[in-house]
Design a protein around this motif. Structure first.
Motif, PDB file in Angstrom:
ATOM      1  N   ARG A   1       0.811  -1.215   0.000  1.00  0.00           N
ATOM      2  CA  ARG A   1       0.000   0.000   0.000  1.00  0.00           C
ATOM      3  C   ARG A   1       0.849   1.273   0.000  1.00  0.00           C
ATOM      4  N   LEU A   2       2.104   1.121  -0.368  1.00  0.00           N
ATOM      5  CA  LEU A   2       2.992   2.280  -0.505  1.00  0.00           C
ATOM      6  C   LEU A   2       3.363   2.477  -1.969  1.00  0.00           C
ATOM      7  N   GLY A   3       2.444   2.132  -2.865  1.00  0.00           N
ATOM      8  CA  GLY A   3       2.738   2.121  -4.303  1.00  0.00           C
ATOM      9  C   GLY A   3       3.092   3.455  -4.891  1.00  0.00           C
ATOM     10  N   GLY A   4       2.683   4.545  -4.266  1.00  0.00           N
ATOM     11  CA  GLY A   4       2.961   5.855  -4.834  1.00  0.00           C
ATOM     12  C   GLY A   4       4.356   6.360  -4.557  1.00  0.00           C
ATOM     13  N   ILE A   5       5.152   5.590  -3.812  1.00  0.00           N
ATOM     14  CA  ILE A   5       6.492   6.025  -3.453  1.00  0.00           C
ATOM     15  C   ILE A   5       7.494   5.012  -4.014  1.00  0.00           C
ATOM     16  N   PRO A   6       8.503   5.469  -4.747  1.00  0.00           N
ATOM     17  CA  PRO A   6       9.516   4.518  -5.245  1.00  0.00           C
ATOM     18  C   PRO A   6      10.185   3.817  -4.054  1.00  0.00           C
ATOM     19  N   LEU A   7      10.054   2.504  -4.027  1.00  0.00           N
ATOM     20  CA  LEU A   7      10.536   1.759  -2.871  1.00  0.00           C
ATOM     21  C   LEU A   7      11.375   0.566  -3.288  1.00  0.00           C
ATOM     22  N   SER A   8      12.181   0.154  -2.388  1.00  0.00           N
ATOM     23  CA  SER A   8      12.842  -1.141  -2.476  1.00  0.00           C
ATOM     24  C   SER A   8      12.834  -1.711  -1.074  1.00  0.00           C
ATOM     25  N   ASP A   9      13.116  -2.995  -0.963  1.00  0.00           N
ATOM     26  CA  ASP A   9      13.138  -3.599   0.364  1.00  0.00           C
ATOM     27  C   ASP A   9      14.110  -2.879   1.283  1.00  0.00           C
ATOM     28  N   SER A  10      15.233  -2.449   0.729  1.00  0.00           N
ATOM     29  CA  SER A  10      16.235  -1.781   1.563  1.00  0.00           C
ATOM     30  C   SER A  10      15.708  -0.457   2.087  1.00  0.00           C
ATOM     31  N   HIS A  11      14.934   0.279   1.238  1.00  0.00           N
ATOM     32  CA  HIS A  11      14.359   1.541   1.691  1.00  0.00           C
ATOM     33  C   HIS A  11      13.350   1.318   2.806  1.00  0.00           C
ATOM     34  N   VAL A  12      12.530   0.302   2.641  1.00  0.00           N
ATOM     35  CA  VAL A  12      11.543  -0.005   3.680  1.00  0.00           C
ATOM     36  C   VAL A  12      12.243  -0.431   4.965  1.00  0.00           C
ATOM     37  N   ASP A  13      13.268  -1.248   4.828  1.00  0.00           N
ATOM     38  CA  ASP A  13      14.005  -1.679   6.014  1.00  0.00           C
ATOM     39  C   ASP A  13      14.628  -0.488   6.733  1.00  0.00           C
ATOM     40  N   ALA A  14      15.120   0.466   5.961  1.00  0.00           N
ATOM     41  CA  ALA A  14      15.707   1.657   6.575  1.00  0.00           C
ATOM     42  C   ALA A  14      14.641   2.464   7.305  1.00  0.00           C
ATOM     43  N   ALA A  15      13.451   2.562   6.702  1.00  0.00           N
ATOM     44  CA  ALA A  15      12.359   3.277   7.361  1.00  0.00           C
ATOM     45  C   ALA A  15      11.957   2.588   8.659  1.00  0.00           C
ATOM     46  N   LEU A  16      11.851   1.274   8.609  1.00  0.00           N
ATOM     47  CA  LEU A  16      11.486   0.531   9.811  1.00  0.00           C
ATOM     48  C   LEU A  16      12.536   0.701  10.896  1.00  0.00           C
ATOM     49  N   GLU A  17      13.784   0.764  10.494  1.00  0.00           N
ATOM     50  CA  GLU A  17      14.859   0.950  11.469  1.00  0.00           C
ATOM     51  C   GLU A  17      14.737   2.316  12.140  1.00  0.00           C
ATOM     52  N   ARG A  18      14.390   3.346  11.337  1.00  0.00           N
ATOM     53  CA  ARG A  18      14.243   4.687  11.911  1.00  0.00           C
ATOM     54  C   ARG A  18      13.058   4.763  12.862  1.00  0.00           C
ATOM     55  N   LEU A  19      11.996   4.037  12.552  1.00  0.00           N
ATOM     56  CA  LEU A  19      10.744   4.146  13.312  1.00  0.00           C
ATOM     57  C   LEU A  19      10.671   3.187  14.485  1.00  0.00           C
ATOM     58  N   ASP A  20      11.497   2.157  14.466  1.00  0.00           N
ATOM     59  CA  ASP A  20      11.418   1.119  15.487  1.00  0.00           C
ATOM     60  C   ASP A  20      11.712   1.687  16.873  1.00  0.00           C
ATOM     61  N   GLY A  21      10.817   1.363  17.817  1.00  0.00           N
ATOM     62  CA  GLY A  21      11.015   1.782  19.195  1.00  0.00           C
ATOM     63  C   GLY A  21      10.375   3.105  19.539  1.00  0.00           C
ATOM     64  N   SER A  22      10.180   3.977  18.528  1.00  0.00           N
ATOM     65  CA  SER A  22       9.547   5.264  18.796  1.00  0.00           C
ATOM     66  C   SER A  22       8.129   5.319  18.228  1.00  0.00           C
ATOM     67  N   TRP A  23       7.971   4.851  16.976  1.00  0.00           N
ATOM     68  CA  TRP A  23       6.660   4.884  16.333  1.00  0.00           C
ATOM     69  C   TRP A  23       6.063   3.493  16.137  1.00  0.00           C
ATOM     70  N   ILE A  24       6.869   2.507  15.918  1.00  0.00           N
ATOM     71  CA  ILE A  24       6.332   1.185  15.625  1.00  0.00           C
ATOM     72  C   ILE A  24       7.036   0.127  16.474  1.00  0.00           C
ATOM     73  N   THR A  25       6.390  -1.014  16.552  1.00  0.00           N
ATOM     74  CA  THR A  25       7.014  -2.208  17.114  1.00  0.00           C
ATOM     75  C   THR A  25       6.967  -3.299  16.052  1.00  0.00           C
ATOM     76  N   LYS A  26       7.971  -4.156  16.073  1.00  0.00           N
ATOM     77  CA  LYS A  26       8.070  -5.236  15.100  1.00  0.00           C
ATOM     78  C   LYS A  26       8.026  -6.574  15.814  1.00  0.00           C
ATOM     79  N   GLY A  27       7.589  -7.578  15.098  1.00  0.00           N
ATOM     80  CA  GLY A  27       7.554  -8.919  15.666  1.00  0.00           C
ATOM     81  C   GLY A  27       7.342  -9.939  14.564  1.00  0.00           C
ATOM     82  N   PHE A  28       7.126 -11.180  14.965  1.00  0.00           N
ATOM     83  CA  PHE A  28       6.873 -12.246  14.007  1.00  0.00           C
ATOM     84  C   PHE A  28       5.672 -13.049  14.479  1.00  0.00           C
ATOM     85  N   HIS A  29       4.838 -13.457  13.521  1.00  0.00           N
ATOM     86  CA  HIS A  29       3.689 -14.306  13.828  1.00  0.00           C
ATOM     87  C   HIS A  29       3.471 -15.236  12.644  1.00  0.00           C
ATOM     88  N   ALA A  30       3.403 -16.535  12.941  1.00  0.00           N
ATOM     89  CA  ALA A  30       3.197 -17.560  11.906  1.00  0.00           C
ATOM     90  C   ALA A  30       4.194 -17.403  10.773  1.00  0.00           C
TER      91      ALA A  30
END
Length: 794
Positions: free
Chosen positions: A437-466
């Motif tokens: 659902r981020l189709g309007g922004i040029p993305l790659s997995d590395s860009h998303v991973d970098a965003a998640l790294e910036r947001l982790d702990g302050s804006w979002i939490t990450k985990g694994f399920h199934a």
């Protein structure tokens, strides 16, 4: 985990106030007296006071876990001097310290206090632990004693199942030392013990989750496995049926900020059945399976209004509902003190905070909430006391902007990721679905991973399920901010609309534009408090066009339906009727009218799909007809006779009639003698819709008397307030008087109605309070003033 038989606490995890309350409860239990907090200021010389048959008993508490012999003696001599200001001579004076005393230091301390009262007692850490072993109920209540951020919380995670994983553990570790016990905690504990189930409802930030986590800790300490926010329904039932004592916790059980934002169409039905199973298991004085839930008042009201399953579940929870309302002044003050006491370590900042009455404005502010205080103090990087005070004032005046500065400083991809996540499943969202659902922004997995790294702990939490990586916003208040940001940002909303990958994505957006005060939530842009109304007005053309585009992406023939699933067809029809409704409300907007050619093609497609799906039960047919009828029944009363969608409504009516008349005879012939029981179940669920359309069983291959024999069984668990009306509707559809059903259900129909669930927000019936819980001091300002002055004490 069983209770600790021989405690050996240093009491360092307690704040000064926590220690005072702990001593109060312990002395009350040991002496069989009611000690009350009686702090009149820095020079009063009294912390606790009780009356015995002989006269007044006074206790003084000194929370100095690391104090040496000299420090304890100096404190005792200081208290001896203050005792002259009490105005009376108590018969007994108890000096309690958390310091570790030797026999010699205990004797010297007692000598320093001689003359204060007829009897002087001095108790240190060893005495406290010894007496605590005799009163395990006090130990259980003061969970800060036995929980440790490095041991107990981690052990609880390993013993239980935390599907929000590390983020939930970090939250408990962060907050348990700041917890303040208050009356709602006792009401919730009593309710859970008595009924095996408790629903905590209240405004955002009122402290519902904190109370729920307190209950989790208590039940884990009693040996219960802890299950938090389980997502897979099959797992619920597996855990329910095993032999392990279990406490289930569903936080924001029906969604964080809006009804059905948990991402499952059938969540209400699944949750209702699970609640009923938990309630039915409550027999005797103990239970091995208990359920804790929280819900915001607005979401709870909306859910009960829109979901029959949830309404029935709430009927079962009439005695389990605890409203968490605005906290008393002194409790708010003690929560603020705990946060500041633990967060501010700079000696000069502490002295500055102790020197003024800044806290009174914070505690008394109309927007005060425990969560707001927690967020501001935790994120504060103040170099001075004034910076912390200014941050609190700013946040209280505009609480939704607490996240504004941080959000606007983020890169575009981070912002879009967070806005997308705010509209997705409030329980957790798969990483892949967010990225789609981020189709309007040029993305790659590395860009998303970098965003998640910036947001982790302050804006979002990450985990694994199934096996999937999952994301969630770190705090519900962030979701509140993001939703409000979208409501005033047409550009951001347009990006959300263009990047939607399914009709369900936009249905979520549209439903946030419905007026919450309307009984049936019929229109998309009606006046009222609907949050997205204005911004969706600006984006109407893009929104409605994208809805049609996404609907066209649904499977177009039976082969695409994986064997002809009636559920897929029903979902297709449901989406179409909502699209019709949304167009109808905005038909005057430029480019927002429902295209006649598109709709005619859509209805032809529906008819072909229905023909291609083999229906062998009346139930899915009745459900399908009901979905088709939704656009007719809901929209027609609101529109004038010459409304531009009149033609579309006529086409929907024609498809309904075609569908029913073509397929109902086939189903009856296919089912033979089992048709009557299937029909009885369908009539219970869909009688009102069928009656409104003038539809009903039209063939002579079934026996109304046989339907009568099955009908009572389907109505036994129905809402008693609606049974009689439902039977009337069924009789209108079939044209038959179901005398046998009425006779069988006579006791249910004649029984006086049980007390109904108090509307969310109403105070529940008062529950007995344990004798060790005493009323707050008459002057909370004086008590709190002394508490905040203690910040300046080295």
């Amino acid at each position: 985990m069983s209770g600790i038989a021989a405690p050996d606490y240093d009491f360092a995890s307690l704040s000064p106030y926590d220690f005072e309350v702990f001593v109060r409860d312990l002395l009350s239990a040991q002496d069989r007296l009611v000690y009350s907090t009686f702090r009149v200021g820095a020079d009063g010389g009294i912390d606790l006071k009780a009356v015995s048959d002989e006269g007044w008993v006074v206790a003084q508490c000194k929370h100095t876990p690391s104090a040496d012999r000299g420090s304890v003696l100096r404190a005792a001599r200081k208290e001896a001097g203050r005792a002259a200001g009490m105005g009376f001579v108590p018969v007994r004076y108890v000096f309690v310290t958390s310091a570790d005393l030797t026999p010699a230091s205990e004797r010297e301390t007692r000598e320093a206090l001689s003359g204060v009262a007829g009897t002087v007692e001095v108790h240190g850490r060893g005495w406290l632990n010894a007496v605590l072993a005799l009163h395990p109920e006090v130990e259980r209540r003061h969970f800060k004693l036995w929980i440790s951020s490095t041991q107990a919380v981690r052990a609880m995670m390993q013993d239980g199942v935390f599907l929000r994983g590390e983020s939930r553990i970090q939250r408990i570790e962060r907050n348990y030392l700041r917890f303040v016990h208050h009356e709602a905690c006792e009401v919730a504990r009593f309710t859970l013990e008595q009924h095996g189930c408790v629903l905590l409802s209240g405004a955002p930030g009122a402290g519902k989750t904190t109370i729920a986590e307190y209950l989790l800790l208590l039940w884990w300490h009693r040996g219960f496995r802890v299950i938090v926010d389980p997502r897979t329904v099959d797992q619920w039932w597996a855990w329910l049926e095993d032999d392990t004592p279990t406490v289930f916790f569903f936080d924001d059980v029906w969604g964080q900020t809006h009804h059905q934002d948990h991402g499952s169409r059938h969540h209400e039905t699944d949750m209702s059945e699970f609640i009923e199973s938990i309630v039915e298991r409550q027999t005797g004085s103990t239970t091995a399976k208990v359920l804790i839930m929280t819900s915001r008042v607005q979401v709870l009201q909306e859910t009960v209004r829109l979901s029959d399953a949830s309404r029935r579940a709430m009927d079962r929870l009439a005695h389990c509902h605890v409203t968490v309302e605005r906290l008393p002044y002194d409790i708010r003050g003690r929560m603020l003190f705990n946060h500041v006491h633990l967060a501010i370590t700079d000696p000069q900042a502490r002295r500055d905070l102790a020197a003024s009455s800044w806290w009174q404005q914070v505690v008394g502010h109309r927007n005060y909430s425990p969560r707001l205080v927690e967020l501001v103090v935790r994120r504060n990087r103040a170099r001075s006391a004034q910076e912390l005070i200014d941050d609190l004032d700013e946040a209280l005046e505009n609480p939704f902007e607490i996240w504004g500065t941080s959000f606007r400083a983020l890169p575009l991809v981070d912002q879009q990721l967070l806005l997308t996540l705010s509209l997705m499943d409030s329980q957790l969202a798969p990483w892949q679905e967010v990225v789609q659902r981020l189709g309007g922004i040029p993305l790659s997995d590395s860009h998303v991973d970098a965003a998640l790294e910036r947001l982790d702990g302050s804006w979002i939490t990450k985990g694994f399920h199934a096996g999937n990586r999952i994301l969630a916003l770190a705090d519900p208040s962030q979701r509140d901010f993001l939703i409000r940001y979208l409501s005033v940002s047409p550009g951001a909303m347009t990006a959300i609309i263009k990047n939607a990958v399914s009709v369900d994505d936009l249905i979520t957006v549209c439903r946030r534009g419905e007026a919450i005060e309307l009984e049936n939530n019929l229109r998309l842009f009606s006046s009222g408090e609907d949050l997205f109304r204005s911004v969706l007005d600006m984006c109407a053309r893009e929104l409605l066009a994208r809805l049609r585009e996404l609907w066209d992406l649904y499977p177009c023939d039976a082969a695409d339906l994986a064997g002809g699933s009636i559920r897929e067809v029903t979902s297709l029809v449901e989406a179409l009727t909502l699209i019709v409704r949304f167009h109808g409300d905005r038909y005057k907007a430029a480019g927002a009218a429902l295209p006649g050619g598109w709709f005619a093609g859509a209805m032809s497609r529906v008819a072909l799909l229905v023909d291609s799906v083999g229906m062998t039960s009346i139930e899915p047919l009745a459900e399908l007809v009901t979905e088709l009828a939704a656009a007719v029944e809901d929209a027609t009363p609101l529109w004038p006779a010459r409304h531009p969608l009149t033609g579309a409504i006529s086409e929907i009516r024609a498809v309904i009639d075609y569908t029913w008349c073509r397929h109902e005879p086939r189903i009856a012939r296919h089912q033979d003698t089992s048709y009557e029981t299937d029909l009885a179940g369908a009539l219970v669920r869909y009688a009102d819709s069928l009656a409104g359309l003038g539809l009903g069983p039209t063939i002579d291959t079934y026996s109304p008397a046989d339907v009568d024999a099955y009908l009572a069984h389907h109505l036994e668990d129905y809402d008693p307030n609606e049974v009689a009306e439902q039977i009337d509707s069924i009789e209108d559809v079939v044209g038959w008087n179901f005398a046998d059903t009425r006779e069988r259900l006579a006791p249910l129909l004649d029984t006086d109605e049980e007390p109904a669930l108090s509307p969310p927000g109403r105070t529940p019936t008062a529950l007995p309070r344990p004798t060790s819980i005493v009323a707050p001091p008459a002057d909370p300002h004086a008590s709190l003033a002394a508490l905040f002055r203690s910040l300046g004490t080295p």
